[in-house]
Motif scaffolding. Structure first.
Motif, PDB file in Angstrom:
ATOM      1  N   ILE A 238       0.773  -1.190   0.088  1.00 10.63           N
ATOM      2  CA  ILE A 238      -0.114   0.072  -0.005  1.00 10.63           C
ATOM      3  C   ILE A 238       0.907   1.238   0.312  1.00 10.63           C
ATOM      4  O   ILE A 238       1.896   1.432   0.636  1.00 10.63           O
ATOM      5  N   GLU A 239       0.665   2.227  -1.049  1.00 11.01           N
ATOM      6  CA  GLU A 239       1.334   3.592  -0.790  1.00 11.01           C
ATOM      7  C   GLU A 239       0.266   4.453  -1.370  1.00 11.01           C
ATOM      8  O   GLU A 239      -0.825   4.179  -1.692  1.00 11.01           O
ATOM      9  N   ARG A 240       0.689   5.895  -0.753  1.00 13.83           N
ATOM     10  CA  ARG A 240      -0.164   6.790  -1.355  1.00 13.83           C
ATOM     11  C   ARG A 240       0.110   7.456  -2.759  1.00 13.83           C
ATOM     12  O   ARG A 240       1.200   7.673  -3.159  1.00 13.83           O
ATOM     13  N   SER A 241      -1.129   7.526  -3.403  1.00 18.04           N
ATOM     14  CA  SER A 241      -0.820   8.044  -4.887  1.00 18.04           C
ATOM     15  C   SER A 241      -0.605   9.359  -4.816  1.00 18.04           C
ATOM     16  O   SER A 241      -1.135  10.448  -4.315  1.00 18.04           O
ATOM     17  N   ALA A 242       0.421   9.629  -5.756  1.00 18.81           N
ATOM     18  CA  ALA A 242       1.094  11.084  -6.046  1.00 18.81           C
ATOM     19  C   ALA A 242      -0.049  11.875  -6.649  1.00 18.81           C
ATOM     20  O   ALA A 242      -0.023  12.972  -6.817  1.00 18.81           O
ATOM     21  N   TYR A 243      -0.732  11.263  -7.323  1.00 13.41           N
ATOM     22  CA  TYR A 243      -1.897  11.847  -8.288  1.00 13.41           C
ATOM     23  C   TYR A 243      -3.155  12.202  -7.605  1.00 13.41           C
ATOM     24  O   TYR A 243      -3.421  13.474  -7.766  1.00 13.41           O
ATOM     25  N   HIS A 244      -3.901  11.359  -6.927  1.00 11.87           N
ATOM     26  CA  HIS A 244      -5.028  11.588  -6.258  1.00 11.87           C
ATOM     27  C   HIS A 244      -4.927  11.906  -4.720  1.00 11.87           C
ATOM     28  O   HIS A 244      -5.760  12.274  -4.114  1.00 11.87           O
ATOM     29  N   GLY A 245      -3.724  11.318  -4.228  1.00 10.17           N
ATOM     30  CA  GLY A 245      -3.413  11.563  -2.882  1.00 10.17           C
ATOM     31  C   GLY A 245      -4.089  10.388  -1.870  1.00 10.17           C
ATOM     32  O   GLY A 245      -4.182  10.438  -0.728  1.00 10.17           O
TER      33      GLY A 245
END
Length: 254
Positions: A238-245
């Motif tokens: 799991i990671e945080r998307s750089a595009y939609h946060g």
């Protein structure tokens, strides 16, 4: 709360399908229902709109137990978009959307200005006011799903339930449909399979497993590697998307 489900049970064929589920959905928000096949998502949606009756527990709309409401009153408030349906009938987009006005009209009631306004507004919401005269069988899968949603919106509901609305759609139409649902001025519950789409478009999530809620809350709080392994049987990062946060799930091979 707009929709409240408290300790609801429902069984079929001797098996407990919905086993003590409790969830709450705030007015105007979108809740995503996640879980493997057979986890109880579709059954729960049908219980909320009283297409099925709970064995025990309470489903409330606002402060009212739906058991005390007539089916007509529920239909005027709650719209349900089931998994994609087909028909061989020679019907137009307008014919399908006009069906959404059925709960608001008596058997002898003439079609009125308010009905026209509701249908037109519904078509505008899904971006299809210019397609009203088009035949149903000429539409693409994504367009048909938009029409299903327009029919539901023509009911002028305050609550909208959708059972896997992106099933069998390509990624472009999946994004369009869920973006549309997220922008609607209603309270929505959406049953989904795709964890990333749920994280992108839903305000909160409830994960079902074997008829129970095993996690509920904001997507970034409940979509964990451990939960995905335990509920869905797959390894993930799991990671945080750089595009939609929002959180983004990357699956790993076993």
């Amino acid at each position: 709360m707009s929709i409240s489900v408290h300790d609801v049970h429902w069984s079929a064929g001797g098996a407990m399908i919905v086993d003590g589920i409790s969830i709450e959905v705030a007015p105007g928000s979108t809740l995503g229902l996640l879980g493997p096949n057979g986890s109880g998502k579709s059954s729960l949606l049908r219980l909320i709109c009283r297409l099925r009756n709970v064995k025990s527990g309470v489903v409330s709309l606002g402060n009212t137990d739906i058991a005390a409401m007539s089916r007509l009153d529920i239909a005027r408030r709650v719209a349900f978009v089931e998994q994609q349906a087909t028909t061989d009938a020679q019907v137009t987009v307008l014919d399908v959307v006009r069906l959404g006005r059925t709960p608001h009209r008596g058997p002898l009631s003439p079609w009125g200005v308010a009905d026209d306004a509701a249908v037109y507004a519904a078509l505008c919401h899904v971006g299809m006011p210019g397609r009203a005269g088009q035949l149903w069988h000429t539409l693409s899968g994504g367009e048909r799903q938009r029409v299903h949603i327009a029919r539901a919106l023509a009911q002028t509901p305050s609550e909208l339930l959708l059972d896997e609305p992106t099933n069998h759609l390509d990624i472009q139409h999946q994004l369009e449909i869920l973006g549309l649902v997220a922008r609607l001025p209603v309270t929505s519950i959406v049953a989904l399979h795709d964890l990333n789409l749920a994280a992108m478009f839903c305000d909160s999530l409830a994960v079902l497993h074997r008829g129970k809620v095993v996690a509920a809350g904001a997507p970034e709080d409940i979509l964990t590697e451990r939960l995905i392994a335990e509920v869905f049987g797959v390894r993930a990062h799991i990671e945080r998307s750089a595009y939609h946060g929002r959180c983004h799930v990357q699956y790993r091979t076993l």
